[in-house]
Design an enzyme around this catalytic site. Structure first.
Site, PDB file in Angstrom:
ATOM      1  CE1 TYR A 190     -14.814   6.563  -2.852  1.00 45.46           C
ATOM      2  CE2 TYR A 190     -12.716   5.408  -3.033  1.00 45.46           C
ATOM      3  CZ  TYR A 190     -14.008   5.471  -2.548  1.00 45.46           C
ATOM      4  OH  TYR A 190     -14.484   4.452  -1.754  1.00 45.46           O
ATOM      5  N   GLY A 191     -12.279  11.085  -7.175  1.00 48.61           N
ATOM      6  CA  GLY A 191     -11.231  11.954  -7.722  1.00 48.61           C
ATOM      7  C   GLY A 191     -11.212  13.406  -7.268  1.00 48.61           C
ATOM      8  CB  CYS A 202      -9.302   2.751  -6.444  1.00 47.53           C
ATOM      9  SG  CYS A 202      -9.730   4.501  -6.501  1.00 47.53           S
ATOM     10  CG  ASN A 203      -4.374   4.295 -10.263  1.00 45.45           C
ATOM     11  OD1 ASN A 203      -3.199   4.043 -10.426  1.00 45.45           O
ATOM     12  ND2 ASN A 203      -5.321   3.675 -10.941  1.00 45.45           N
ATOM     13  CB  THR A 204      -8.351   8.098  -6.454  1.00 42.13           C
ATOM     14  OG1 THR A 204      -8.344   8.336  -7.865  1.00 42.13           O
ATOM     15  CG2 THR A 204      -8.617   9.383  -5.720  1.00 42.13           C
ATOM     16  CB  CYS A 232      -8.053   6.696 -13.376  1.00 41.22           C
ATOM     17  SG  CYS A 232      -9.781   6.430 -12.895  1.00 41.22           S
ATOM     18  CB  THR A 233      -8.890   1.113 -12.028  1.00 39.62           C
ATOM     19  OG1 THR A 233      -9.757   1.748 -11.072  1.00 39.62           O
ATOM     20  CG2 THR A 233      -7.556   0.801 -11.379  1.00 39.62           C
ATOM     21  CG  HIS A 234     -13.536   4.541 -13.362  1.00 40.89           C
ATOM     22  ND1 HIS A 234     -13.055   4.454 -12.079  1.00 40.89           N
ATOM     23  CD2 HIS A 234     -14.897   4.504 -13.260  1.00 40.89           C
ATOM     24  CE1 HIS A 234     -14.082   4.366 -11.231  1.00 40.89           C
ATOM     25  NE2 HIS A 234     -15.207   4.394 -11.929  1.00 40.89           N
ATOM     26  CG  ASP A 254     -12.666   1.704  -8.444  1.00 43.59           C
ATOM     27  OD1 ASP A 254     -11.701   2.459  -8.213  1.00 43.59           O
ATOM     28  OD2 ASP A 254     -13.504   1.948  -9.327  1.00 43.59           O
TER      29      ASP A 254
HETATM   30  N1  DGL Z   1     -10.929   4.317 -10.382  1.00 49.25           N
HETATM   31  C1  DGL Z   1     -10.327   5.294  -9.573  1.00 49.25           C
HETATM   32  C2  DGL Z   1      -8.821   5.391  -9.791  1.00 49.25           C
HETATM   33  O1  DGL Z   1      -8.201   4.423 -10.189  1.00 49.25           O
HETATM   34  C3  DGL Z   1     -10.888   6.650  -9.391  1.00 49.25           C
HETATM   35  C4  DGL Z   1     -12.041   7.196 -10.094  1.00 49.25           C
HETATM   36  C5  DGL Z   1     -12.775   8.208  -9.236  1.00 49.25           C
HETATM   37  O2  DGL Z   1     -13.544   7.748  -8.406  1.00 49.25           O
HETATM   38  O3  DGL Z   1     -12.552   9.422  -9.377  1.00 49.25           O
HETATM   39  O4  DGL Z   1      -8.225   6.404  -9.555  1.00 49.25           O
END
Ligand code: DGL
Length: 283
Positions: A49-50, A80-82, A193-195, A17
């Site tokens: 990453y967003g 990580c979705n992004t 988002c996994t966070h 992630d």
């Molecule tokens: N955890 C990440 C996701 O699932 C992205 C968070 C990030 O880095 O902006 O999208």
């Protein structure tokens, strides 16, 4: 020939992630697949990453996947979705044989659950701007008639990355993002988002102050673990050694921050190595 072609069942599963968010997926994998050895890579030196350019995320995803494969991974989970939205295509093209599981906002289960015919998606700017998400959202709307509302949550993953799971500043952000979705009639919220599962109590508070009606929250950690189990079983790669799986973690950021995240988010201790991966060297 690619590493996973030669993989054995006792080889580890690689998970990554942008930072600590993927730990919300890892906990489901640990619960469902007790015997799997796991490698977790937190790219915290480059998180979040967003708000990043797509190519940057593609380069990081390719480099981290290369690193995890060099460490013997038999399968890779992009937790990580992004990164999934930006890079899963590039990963499949680079490693056509690789067992690969991505993370995608749970629009389908949300559409099946909503009673108000309106769902809200909380995700990063990059995920919502991706063509992968646009296609998914259009497909769900067209096939179910459900209205899909989106909310980019700038700064939220960052707060979680900093360990601010309960702070007033994080609560303000969560409320700012949740309230308009509820006001527009969403009765089902997708954590894209996994966070975000790590601020579940704040999400529930924000929902409670916006409505007294029930609101369902959809997290895809469980389904991702299920998909991984299915894939490993299909390829005869489930670890059935009888031993509890081991966890080894890596970070491109601070070792202390990952240690704190592991113990506060998951009550876990694990070996941690700090690594600098230069994506240019791997490309
Ligand atoms: N955890 C990440 C996701 O699932 C992205 C968070 C990030 O880095 O902006 O999208």
């Amino acid at each position: 020939m690619h590493a996973s072609v030669l993989a054995t069942a006792t080889a580890p599963v690689g998970i990554f992630d942008s930072g600590v968010g993927g730990l919300s997926v890892l906990r489901h994998i640990q619960t469902q697949l007790l015997q799997e050895n796991l490698l977790y890579f937190a790219d915290s030196g480059f998180a979040p990453y967003g708000g990043r350019a797509e190519q940057f995320i593609v380069d990081r995803a390719l480099a981290i996947t290369g690193f995890l494969l060099e460490h013997g991974a038999k399968a890779i989970v992009v937790a990580c979705n992004t990164a999934t939205a930006a890079a899963i295509k590039a990963l499949r093209a680079r490693y056509p044989q690789l067992l690969l599981v991505g993370a995608e906002p749970g629009l389908k289960p949300a559409a099946a659950m909503t009673k108000s015919n309106t769902i809200g998606v909380l995700a990063t700017e990059r995920t919502l701007a991706s063509s992968k998400f646009r296609h998914l959202s259009e497909h769900i709307s067209a096939s179910t008639g459900v209205r899909v509302l989106t909310q980019a949550c700038a700064g939220l993953a960052d707060q979680i990355e900093k360990g601010e799971l309960q702070s007033a500043a994080t609560a303000v952000l969560v409320r700012r993002y949740v309230t308009p979705l509820i006001a527009q009639g969403a009765d089902t919220l997708v954590l894209g988002c996994t966070h975000y599962p790590f601020v579940l109590p704040l999400l529930q508070d924000a929902i409670r102050s916006a409505t007294s009606d029930p609101v369902t929250i959809i997290d895809t950690g469980g389904p991702i673990a299920l998909q991984l189990a299915r894939l490993l079983r299909q390829h005869d790669l489930l670890n059935t050694s009888g031993n509890p799986g081991l966890l080894q973690t890596f970070t491109s950021g601070s070792e202390t921050a990952l240690r704190i995240a592991l113990s506060s988010l998951l009550q876990l201790q694990a070996s941690i190595a700090t690594v600098a991966i230069d994506e240019k060297a791997i490309r």
